[in-house]
Design a protein around this motif. Sequence first.
Motif, PDB file in Angstrom:
ATOM      1  N   ARG A 135      29.060  49.263  60.385  1.00  0.00           N
ATOM      2  CA  ARG A 135      27.670  48.911  60.708  1.00  0.00           C
ATOM      3  C   ARG A 135      27.615  47.666  61.594  1.00  0.00           C
ATOM      4  O   ARG A 135      26.796  47.581  62.513  1.00  0.00           O
ATOM      5  CB  ARG A 135      26.869  48.640  59.430  1.00  0.00           C
ATOM      6  N   GLU A 136      28.467  46.696  61.296  1.00  0.00           N
ATOM      7  CA  GLU A 136      28.475  45.457  62.083  1.00  0.00           C
ATOM      8  C   GLU A 136      28.859  45.749  63.534  1.00  0.00           C
ATOM      9  O   GLU A 136      28.270  45.195  64.474  1.00  0.00           O
ATOM     10  CB  GLU A 136      29.451  44.444  61.475  1.00  0.00           C
ATOM     11  N   MET A 137      29.857  46.615  63.727  1.00  0.00           N
ATOM     12  CA  MET A 137      30.251  46.964  65.099  1.00  0.00           C
ATOM     13  C   MET A 137      29.142  47.736  65.798  1.00  0.00           C
ATOM     14  O   MET A 137      28.881  47.512  66.991  1.00  0.00           O
ATOM     15  CB  MET A 137      31.559  47.767  65.080  1.00  0.00           C
ATOM     16  N   ALA A 138      28.471  48.630  65.067  1.00  0.00           N
ATOM     17  CA  ALA A 138      27.348  49.371  65.653  1.00  0.00           C
ATOM     18  C   ALA A 138      26.230  48.400  66.055  1.00  0.00           C
ATOM     19  O   ALA A 138      25.615  48.551  67.117  1.00  0.00           O
ATOM     20  CB  ALA A 138      26.826  50.399  64.654  1.00  0.00           C
ATOM     21  N   TRP A 139      25.999  47.385  65.213  1.00  0.00           N
ATOM     22  CA  TRP A 139      25.013  46.345  65.549  1.00  0.00           C
ATOM     23  C   TRP A 139      25.422  45.623  66.825  1.00  0.00           C
ATOM     24  O   TRP A 139      24.581  45.360  67.696  1.00  0.00           O
ATOM     25  CB  TRP A 139      24.911  45.360  64.386  1.00  0.00           C
TER      26      TRP A 139
ATOM     27  N   ALA B 188      41.769  46.823  65.163  1.00  0.00           N
ATOM     28  CA  ALA B 188      41.835  45.362  65.072  1.00  0.00           C
ATOM     29  C   ALA B 188      40.442  44.756  64.953  1.00  0.00           C
ATOM     30  O   ALA B 188      40.229  43.817  64.177  1.00  0.00           O
ATOM     31  CB  ALA B 188      42.561  44.801  66.290  1.00  0.00           C
ATOM     32  N   LEU B 189      39.483  45.289  65.702  1.00  0.00           N
ATOM     33  CA  LEU B 189      38.121  44.752  65.637  1.00  0.00           C
ATOM     34  C   LEU B 189      37.501  45.041  64.286  1.00  0.00           C
ATOM     35  O   LEU B 189      36.798  44.188  63.722  1.00  0.00           O
ATOM     36  CB  LEU B 189      37.264  45.339  66.761  1.00  0.00           C
ATOM     37  N   LEU B 190      37.741  46.234  63.747  1.00  0.00           N
ATOM     38  CA  LEU B 190      37.204  46.541  62.422  1.00  0.00           C
ATOM     39  C   LEU B 190      37.741  45.551  61.389  1.00  0.00           C
ATOM     40  O   LEU B 190      36.990  45.060  60.538  1.00  0.00           O
ATOM     41  CB  LEU B 190      37.559  47.979  62.019  1.00  0.00           C
ATOM     42  N   SER B 191      39.030  45.209  61.482  1.00  0.00           N
ATOM     43  CA  SER B 191      39.615  44.232  60.558  1.00  0.00           C
ATOM     44  C   SER B 191      38.873  42.906  60.628  1.00  0.00           C
ATOM     45  O   SER B 191      38.666  42.235  59.609  1.00  0.00           O
ATOM     46  CB  SER B 191      41.091  44.009  60.879  1.00  0.00           C
ATOM     47  N   GLN B 192      38.453  42.529  61.829  1.00  0.00           N
ATOM     48  CA  GLN B 192      37.759  41.257  62.006  1.00  0.00           C
ATOM     49  C   GLN B 192      36.312  41.303  61.542  1.00  0.00           C
ATOM     50  O   GLN B 192      35.660  40.261  61.447  1.00  0.00           O
ATOM     51  CB  GLN B 192      37.832  40.829  63.467  1.00  0.00           C
ATOM     52  N   CYS B 193      35.808  42.509  61.242  1.00  0.00           N
ATOM     53  CA  CYS B 193      34.442  42.659  60.752  1.00  0.00           C
ATOM     54  C   CYS B 193      34.371  42.838  59.234  1.00  0.00           C
ATOM     55  O   CYS B 193      33.286  42.960  58.681  1.00  0.00           O
ATOM     56  CB  CYS B 193      33.770  43.862  61.426  1.00  0.00           C
TER      57      CYS B 193
END
Length: 336
Positions: free
Chosen positions: A167-171, A186-191
């Motif tokens: 959800r954060e990445m979609a935002w 990698a980005l998902l890990s950071q979220c």
Amino acid sequence: MSWIKEGELNLLEKISASILKAGPMPKHVAFIMDGNRRFARRKNMERQEGHMQGFDKLAETLRWCKHLNIQEVTVYAFSIENFKRTKDEVEGLMELAKQKFERLLEERENLEKHGVCIRVLGDLNLLPLDLQRLIAKAVLATRAHNKCFLNVCFAYTSRYEMTNAVREMAWGVEQGLIQASDVSEALLSQCLYSNNSPNPDLLIRTSGEVRLSDFLLWQTSHTCLVFQSVLWPEYSFWNLCEAILQYQVNHKSIQNARDVHREHQKLLQLEADRTCALSAEHLQRHGNGKPADAGRRQEALSHYVARRQERVRHFLEALTTKRDSFFTDLCDGGLA
């Protein structure tokens, strides 16, 4: 009981700790503190007393970890699934949490002395508002400390955490901060809620259960998992030493698996960047529509990577600001 239990190890424990520390030591240990209710039944006591003794054991375990130079501990304090328990037990756990976070705020000076940073991972919106505010005050009061870290997973499950990260990445995409092509493992890990922590080196579950129960599923893909039969309130220094020995025996294979995964991630990111950089649209901007030679392809790739990294950096800064604002808003503008 205090969150930070003072006291030295006894002579035998000190000798054992010195021997253990000669080998590779986990820097981050996660605990599924299971068995409080079974302990209470065995001792013919109320469930709430079992949970109280479980908290006391956490304070003692944190003392052992401190002496073993384990800098970060993550504990599974309350699963979202626990809301399905009886009303009395859930209310009792919420009341216990309030008492413990109130005690934590009373111990600010002690926490500062030891440099303990408290983080609470989970969906705090699921909790009573007064408990949310206490947690927010505790998090803000200790966030500048950096000697050791305690992550308390409360109103948490791993699947919920991963869903929230998506959800954060979609935002971020909706806000124009990142592009859909920037989304990666990698980005998902950071979220994730745990984005400020390295993945656990060692995960310990007590009570004889041999499942993760939706705890840190993403973070423990290359973690040593140790399942021990002892009930959590009866956990001992020697149980912890046994788990660390298992970690040391398996350290080399775990480290190799992490290294292989890290290199694979880099290759996947490079291929994704190359595909995006050399798309027809990108070449039109940077190559005037002519067939790209090797030099121009490398220039396009470098340009794309720099822009992607800049987008991701701004997105993560915005995400941090959003999360920090949640805590500061709960505190009504201060810690007083």
